[in-house]
Motif scaffolding. Structure first.
Motif, PDB file in Angstrom:
ATOM      1  N   UNK A  53      -5.576  -4.061 -12.580  1.00  0.00           N
ATOM      2  CA  UNK A  53      -6.086  -4.019 -13.954  1.00  0.00           C
ATOM      3  C   UNK A  53      -6.759  -5.934 -13.789  1.00  0.00           C
ATOM      4  N   UNK A  54      -7.912  -5.875 -14.165  1.00  0.00           N
ATOM      5  CA  UNK A  54      -8.122  -7.448 -14.602  1.00  0.00           C
ATOM      6  C   UNK A  54      -7.909  -7.993 -13.214  1.00  0.00           C
TER       7      UNK A  54
ATOM      8  N   UNK B  19      -2.406 -10.955  -2.564  1.00  0.00           N
ATOM      9  CA  UNK B  19      -2.048  -9.542  -3.035  1.00  0.00           C
ATOM     10  C   UNK B  19      -3.277  -8.801  -4.053  1.00  0.00           C
ATOM     11  N   UNK B  20      -3.230  -9.080  -5.179  1.00  0.00           N
ATOM     12  CA  UNK B  20      -4.190  -8.561  -5.934  1.00  0.00           C
ATOM     13  C   UNK B  20      -5.554  -7.844  -4.910  1.00  0.00           C
ATOM     14  N   UNK B  21      -5.781  -8.498  -4.161  1.00  0.00           N
ATOM     15  CA  UNK B  21      -7.204  -8.147  -2.865  1.00  0.00           C
ATOM     16  C   UNK B  21      -6.245  -6.301  -2.580  1.00  0.00           C
TER      17      UNK B  21
ATOM     18  N   UNK C   8      -8.715  -3.109   4.077  1.00  0.00           N
ATOM     19  CA  UNK C   8      -9.445  -2.613   3.112  1.00  0.00           C
ATOM     20  C   UNK C   8      -8.886  -3.556   1.615  1.00  0.00           C
ATOM     21  N   UNK C   9     -10.199  -3.473   0.750  1.00  0.00           N
ATOM     22  CA  UNK C   9      -9.132  -2.956  -0.450  1.00  0.00           C
ATOM     23  C   UNK C   9      -8.442  -2.117  -1.631  1.00  0.00           C
TER      24      UNK C   9
ATOM     25  N   UNK D 224       3.404  -6.192  -4.189  1.00  0.00           N
ATOM     26  CA  UNK D 224       3.875  -6.590  -3.224  1.00  0.00           C
ATOM     27  C   UNK D 224       4.724  -8.662  -3.523  1.00  0.00           C
ATOM     28  N   UNK D 225       6.350  -8.815  -2.390  1.00  0.00           N
ATOM     29  CA  UNK D 225       6.785  -9.792  -2.130  1.00  0.00           C
ATOM     30  C   UNK D 225       6.046 -10.064  -1.478  1.00  0.00           C
TER      31      UNK D 225
END
Length: 312
Positions: free
Chosen positions: A169-170, A162-164, A27-28, A1-2
């Motif tokens: 993966x990972x 963004x990861x959340x 929400x994740x 996501x930019x």
């Protein structure tokens, strides 16, 4: 996501909410994610008051937010990152409709891993910086990373969000690595802002709060240092002000925690002994008997009975 899309998305979440709650939970991307939770500050007016339940990161994504943290006024500008210790009190006093304050609450598991004093190799100069920052955190109960919106730390914060949201993966490995890089980058660039370092004024409420947060591994010398006092004088002062010795205060808090943990069937007595800060079973049983006039096994049986827990 930019970055632009992320900020637009977060803003749209606030704009779309119909809730009058002060926080909006994001929400994740995966239900299995348990490293931290993210809340956005709602634009519903008034002063919003909070107390942190664990390590918490405040991040101003857009605009400016006026806050009061542990009694001290802070204006958080775009890119600023503030790390708050557990049981810190803060207020969001003024926020514009276009401002965007993101709050990341770390889980206990992540809090235990995420520390400025990780056992890593540091040069003499690096160790001096780490010690200075750790002292600031202990004294002020916060670390203010006065980063700009374009700083590396701020850009990494966007990646963590963004990861959340996306759960690639990972993700856990990536988040842990990015958190580490975020603060190392801030330390390298000396983005941290020095706050007043006056020692906390001694009071029984301050003592109780300090013990509540450190009872498992606290020592009299460490507590005296925290309050800026000589250990012998501190010991005498505690006795005079409260009628109990420092050790008695610590033992009392440990016993309270032991009782709370005994009510949980998923934790063994052996683990409880370690969690509350005792080194041996016999000493723990002796202290427990002096305090409650029964054994931990007897109390656990009664607590289970009251809760209708039958493990047979």
């Amino acid at each position: 996501m930019a970055t632009v899309k992320q900020e637009q998305y977060l803003t749209s979440v606030i704009d779309a909410t119909t809730s009058d709650s002060n926080e909006i939970r994001l929400s994740p991307g995966s239900n299995d994610f348990d490293l931290f939770t993210i809340n956005l500050e709602n634009h519903n007016g008034g002063v919003h008051r909070y107390q942190t339940t664990g390590l918490t990161i405040l991040y101003e994504a857009i605009g400016t937010t006026k806050t009061k943290i542990n009694g001290q006024a802070f204006t958080i500008s775009a890119g600023n990152i503030i790390l708050l210790q557990k049981k810190s009190e803060y207020e969001v006093e003024k926020q514009g409709k276009k401002d965007l304050l993101v709050k990341i609450e770390l889980s206990q598991r992540l809090s235990e891993q995420f520390t400025l004093k990780k056992k890593q190799r540091f040069s003499g100069q690096e160790k001096a910086v780490i010690d200075h920052i750790s002292k600031l955190m202990t004294t002020n109960r916060l670390l203010n990373l006065n980063c700009s919106a374009m700083s590396r730390s701020s850009q990494i914060m966007k990646k963590i969000i963004d990861e959340y949201l996306n759960q690639n993966l990972f993700v856990e490995n990536m988040v842990l690595a990015e958190l580490s890089i975020l603060f190392v980058a801030a330390l390298r660039n000396k983005d941290f802002e020095k706050a007043p370092t006056a020692a906390p004024k001694f009071a029984q409420t301050a003592l109780e709060q300090y013990i509540d947060e450190n009872f498992a591994d606290v020592t009299l010398n460490e507590a005296a240092k925290h309050f800026g006092l000589n250990p012998n004088y501190f010991s005498t002062l505690v006795k005079q002000k409260t009628g109990k010795s420092f050790v008695e205060h610590v033992d009392e808090r440990r016993m309270q925690e032991a009782r709370n943990l005994l009510a949980r069937p998923d934790i063994s007595v052996k683990e409880i002994i370690t969690r509350v800060g005792y080194n041996g079973k016999s000493f723990f049983y002796k202290k427990f008997g002096e305090y409650y006039h029964e054994t931990p096994v007897q109390m656990r049986a009664e607590l289970f009975r009251q809760a209708n827990i039958n493990l047979k």
